[in-house]
Design an enzyme around this catalytic site. Structure first.
Site, PDB file in Angstrom:
ATOM      1  N   GLU A 254       3.024  -9.651  25.114  1.00  0.00           N
ATOM      2  CA  GLU A 254       2.789  -8.878  26.346  1.00  0.00           C
ATOM      3  C   GLU A 254       3.907  -7.868  26.564  1.00  0.00           C
ATOM      4  O   GLU A 254       5.087  -8.231  26.660  1.00  0.00           O
ATOM      5  CB  GLU A 254       2.693  -9.800  27.580  1.00  0.00           C
ATOM      6  CG  GLU A 254       2.360  -8.970  28.823  1.00  0.00           C
ATOM      7  CD  GLU A 254       2.419  -9.730  30.131  1.00  0.00           C
ATOM      8  OE1 GLU A 254       2.260 -10.966  30.144  1.00  0.00           O
ATOM      9  OE2 GLU A 254       2.610  -9.052  31.169  1.00  0.00           O
ATOM     10  N   GLY A 255       3.531  -6.600  26.658  1.00  0.00           N
ATOM     11  CA  GLY A 255       4.507  -5.560  26.963  1.00  0.00           C
ATOM     12  C   GLY A 255       4.961  -5.644  28.409  1.00  0.00           C
ATOM     13  O   GLY A 255       4.431  -6.411  29.209  1.00  0.00           O
ATOM     14  N   ALA A 256       5.966  -4.841  28.750  1.00  0.00           N
ATOM     15  CA  ALA A 256       6.394  -4.728  30.154  1.00  0.00           C
ATOM     16  C   ALA A 256       5.840  -3.411  30.675  1.00  0.00           C
ATOM     17  O   ALA A 256       6.010  -2.361  30.033  1.00  0.00           O
ATOM     18  CB  ALA A 256       7.914  -4.752  30.244  1.00  0.00           C
ATOM     19  N   GLY A 257       5.154  -3.448  31.824  1.00  0.00           N
ATOM     20  CA  GLY A 257       4.581  -2.220  32.397  1.00  0.00           C
ATOM     21  C   GLY A 257       3.547  -1.618  31.472  1.00  0.00           C
ATOM     22  O   GLY A 257       2.688  -2.324  30.957  1.00  0.00           O
TER      23      GLY A 257
ATOM     24  N   LYS B 192       6.885 -12.408  25.295  1.00  0.00           N
ATOM     25  CA  LYS B 192       7.109 -11.333  26.261  1.00  0.00           C
ATOM     26  C   LYS B 192       8.490 -10.810  25.874  1.00  0.00           C
ATOM     27  O   LYS B 192       9.524 -11.331  26.360  1.00  0.00           O
ATOM     28  CB  LYS B 192       7.083 -11.907  27.699  1.00  0.00           C
ATOM     29  CG  LYS B 192       7.423 -10.915  28.787  1.00  0.00           C
ATOM     30  CD  LYS B 192       6.206 -10.277  29.411  1.00  0.00           C
ATOM     31  CE  LYS B 192       6.627  -9.259  30.490  1.00  0.00           C
ATOM     32  NZ  LYS B 192       5.494  -8.587  31.117  1.00  0.00           N
TER      33      LYS B 192
ATOM     34  N   THR C  49      11.609  -8.113  32.991  1.00  0.00           N
ATOM     35  CA  THR C  49      12.557  -7.699  34.026  1.00  0.00           C
ATOM     36  C   THR C  49      12.145  -8.328  35.366  1.00  0.00           C
ATOM     37  O   THR C  49      11.064  -8.893  35.490  1.00  0.00           O
ATOM     38  CB  THR C  49      12.618  -6.159  34.159  1.00  0.00           C
ATOM     39  OG1 THR C  49      11.384  -5.706  34.712  1.00  0.00           O
ATOM     40  CG2 THR C  49      12.871  -5.485  32.822  1.00  0.00           C
TER      41      THR C  49
ATOM     42  N   GLY D  14      -2.958  -6.563  35.042  1.00  0.00           N
ATOM     43  CA  GLY D  14      -3.588  -7.792  34.548  1.00  0.00           C
ATOM     44  C   GLY D  14      -3.288  -8.122  33.093  1.00  0.00           C
ATOM     45  O   GLY D  14      -4.088  -8.772  32.429  1.00  0.00           O
ATOM     46  N   LYS D  15      -2.123  -7.706  32.607  1.00  0.00           N
ATOM     47  CA  LYS D  15      -1.759  -8.040  31.215  1.00  0.00           C
ATOM     48  C   LYS D  15      -1.616  -9.548  31.038  1.00  0.00           C
ATOM     49  O   LYS D  15      -2.160 -10.132  30.107  1.00  0.00           O
ATOM     50  CB  LYS D  15      -0.422  -7.379  30.820  1.00  0.00           C
ATOM     51  CG  LYS D  15      -0.452  -5.874  30.737  1.00  0.00           C
ATOM     52  CD  LYS D  15       0.873  -5.304  30.291  1.00  0.00           C
ATOM     53  CE  LYS D  15       2.014  -5.556  31.268  1.00  0.00           C
ATOM     54  NZ  LYS D  15       1.842  -4.906  32.576  1.00  0.00           N
ATOM     55  N   THR D  16      -0.872 -10.164  31.946  1.00  0.00           N
ATOM     56  CA  THR D  16      -0.656 -11.608  31.823  1.00  0.00           C
ATOM     57  C   THR D  16      -1.970 -12.352  32.000  1.00  0.00           C
ATOM     58  O   THR D  16      -2.278 -13.290  31.260  1.00  0.00           O
ATOM     59  CB  THR D  16       0.370 -12.084  32.877  1.00  0.00           C
ATOM     60  OG1 THR D  16       1.530 -11.254  32.790  1.00  0.00           O
ATOM     61  CG2 THR D  16       0.781 -13.523  32.636  1.00  0.00           C
TER      62      THR D  16
HETATM   63  P1  GTP Z   1       3.326  -7.067  35.010  1.00  0.00           P
HETATM   64  O1  GTP Z   1       3.532  -7.942  33.817  1.00  0.00           O
HETATM   65  O2  GTP Z   1       4.173  -7.468  36.175  1.00  0.00           O
HETATM   66  O3  GTP Z   1       3.434  -5.607  34.688  1.00  0.00           O
HETATM   67  O4  GTP Z   1       1.822  -7.295  35.558  1.00  0.00           O
HETATM   68  P2  GTP Z   1       0.509  -7.654  34.723  1.00  0.00           P
HETATM   69  O5  GTP Z   1      -0.098  -6.419  34.172  1.00  0.00           O
HETATM   70  O6  GTP Z   1       0.787  -8.743  33.760  1.00  0.00           O
HETATM   71  O7  GTP Z   1      -0.458  -8.190  35.862  1.00  0.00           O
HETATM   72  P3  GTP Z   1      -0.852  -9.711  36.171  1.00  0.00           P
HETATM   73  O8  GTP Z   1      -1.712 -10.258  35.087  1.00  0.00           O
HETATM   74  O9  GTP Z   1       0.364 -10.482  36.519  1.00  0.00           O
HETATM   75  O10 GTP Z   1      -1.759  -9.482  37.460  1.00  0.00           O
HETATM   76  C1  GTP Z   1      -1.182  -9.099  38.697  1.00  0.00           C
HETATM   77  C2  GTP Z   1      -1.670 -10.060  39.800  1.00  0.00           C
HETATM   78  O11 GTP Z   1      -3.071  -9.972  39.920  1.00  0.00           O
HETATM   79  C3  GTP Z   1      -1.355 -11.517  39.505  1.00  0.00           C
HETATM   80  O12 GTP Z   1      -1.053 -12.168  40.715  1.00  0.00           O
HETATM   81  C4  GTP Z   1      -2.652 -12.046  38.920  1.00  0.00           C
HETATM   82  O13 GTP Z   1      -2.814 -13.429  39.132  1.00  0.00           O
HETATM   83  C5  GTP Z   1      -3.674 -11.230  39.680  1.00  0.00           C
HETATM   84  N1  GTP Z   1      -4.858 -10.991  38.857  1.00  0.00           N
HETATM   85  C6  GTP Z   1      -4.902 -10.251  37.736  1.00  0.00           C
HETATM   86  N2  GTP Z   1      -6.148 -10.186  37.251  1.00  0.00           N
HETATM   87  C7  GTP Z   1      -6.920 -10.908  38.091  1.00  0.00           C
HETATM   88  C8  GTP Z   1      -8.314 -11.206  38.128  1.00  0.00           C
HETATM   89  O14 GTP Z   1      -9.109 -10.776  37.279  1.00  0.00           O
HETATM   90  N3  GTP Z   1      -8.739 -11.977  39.148  1.00  0.00           N
HETATM   91  C9  GTP Z   1      -7.903 -12.437  40.091  1.00  0.00           C
HETATM   92  N4  GTP Z   1      -8.407 -13.188  41.057  1.00  0.00           N
HETATM   93  N5  GTP Z   1      -6.586 -12.172  40.110  1.00  0.00           N
HETATM   94  C10 GTP Z   1      -6.094 -11.419  39.129  1.00  0.00           C
HETATM   95 MG    MG Z   2       2.608  -9.621  33.274  1.00  0.00          MG
END
Ligand code: GTP
Ligand code: MG
Length: 213
Positions: free
Chosen positions: A116-119, A39, A43, A16-18
């Protein structure tokens, strides 16, 4: 006014970083800050960088100075293979100059840049660098995003141990994507022992801003 950047990391990919970065963009923008996003390395990029695009579009809603920015400005280094940069670069040099230039360009139109870092922290970037090295490189405050599933105590404590050993300033938050109910019984009893819990992004953003200077 310029604030130190915030480096957003997580206990793993997909945590959930993004998502957390987008919420921070909204909260900090509502405080009246011009927010920029970066970012440095993305990758798994096919047609466009998914994270870079979402970060840019979210930031553009509030920071009108980003109007002419492109995904390449947000995600200056992109690779096709969805893997750690070390592997997905396929032996090529990481273009750190492009990353620095992108940061400078972003800072020029922002009060604060969210990176935002990667992983996670221990993701290898090249022969010498791990993802955590970006924290000091950008003199950033770190936000660690953790999950709420079984195993999160271990993941959280391991990541905090690394951040402690790096002697960097950080805050952490739990992303309750799911399992909020089981969290109460499986995890909360321990966390209650070691921390004061609050899951309000507004308080979190205040804390992150206070860590500046
Ligand atoms: P990477 O950058 O690929 O390493 O992933 P990340 O850490 O950025 O995770 P990201 O925020 O993309 O979340 C992964 C997936 O879960 C995405 O499809 C988000 O939309 C979903 N997601 C993350 N947090 C939540 C949340 O609190 N609620 C809901 N409903 N979806 C979430
Ligand atoms: Mg991300």
């Amino acid at each position: 006014m310029k604030y130190r950047p915030i480096f957003i990391t997580a206990t793993n990919t997909g945590i959930g970083k993004t998502y957390a970065t987008c919420r921070l963009i909204e909260t900090l923008s509502h405080k009246g800050l011009h927010v920029g996003v970066l970012k440095p390395i993305e990758t798994g990029v096919k047609e466009f960088p998914i994270d870079g695009k979402l970060l840019l579009e979210t930031a553009q809603k509030y920071n009108k100075k980003l109007k002419n920015f492109t995904c390449r400005d947000v995600a200056p280094v992109q690779f096709l293979l969805p893997a750690s940069p070390y592997v997905s670069r396929e032996g090529k040099k990481i273009d750190f100059k492009a990353i620095n230039l992108a940061y400078e360009k972003m800072l020029h139109v922002s009060d604060i840049v969210l990176i935002e870092g990667a992983g996670g922290l221990m993701v290898p970037v090249d022969e010498k660098i791990y993802m955590y090295d970006f924290i000091k490189k950008f003199n950033a405050i770190t936000l660690l995003v953790t999950h709420a599933n079984l195993g999160c105590i271990n993941d959280t404590l391991l990541n905090r141990k690394i951040l402690d050993s790096l002697k960097v300033e950080y805050q952490w938050c739990i992303n309750f994507k799911e399992n909020k109910n089981s969290f109460q019984t499986t995890t909360l009893p321990y966390y209650k022992k070691i921390i004061s819990l609050q899951d309000d992004i507004k308080i979190l953003s205040d804390n992150l801003l206070k860590l500046k200077k």
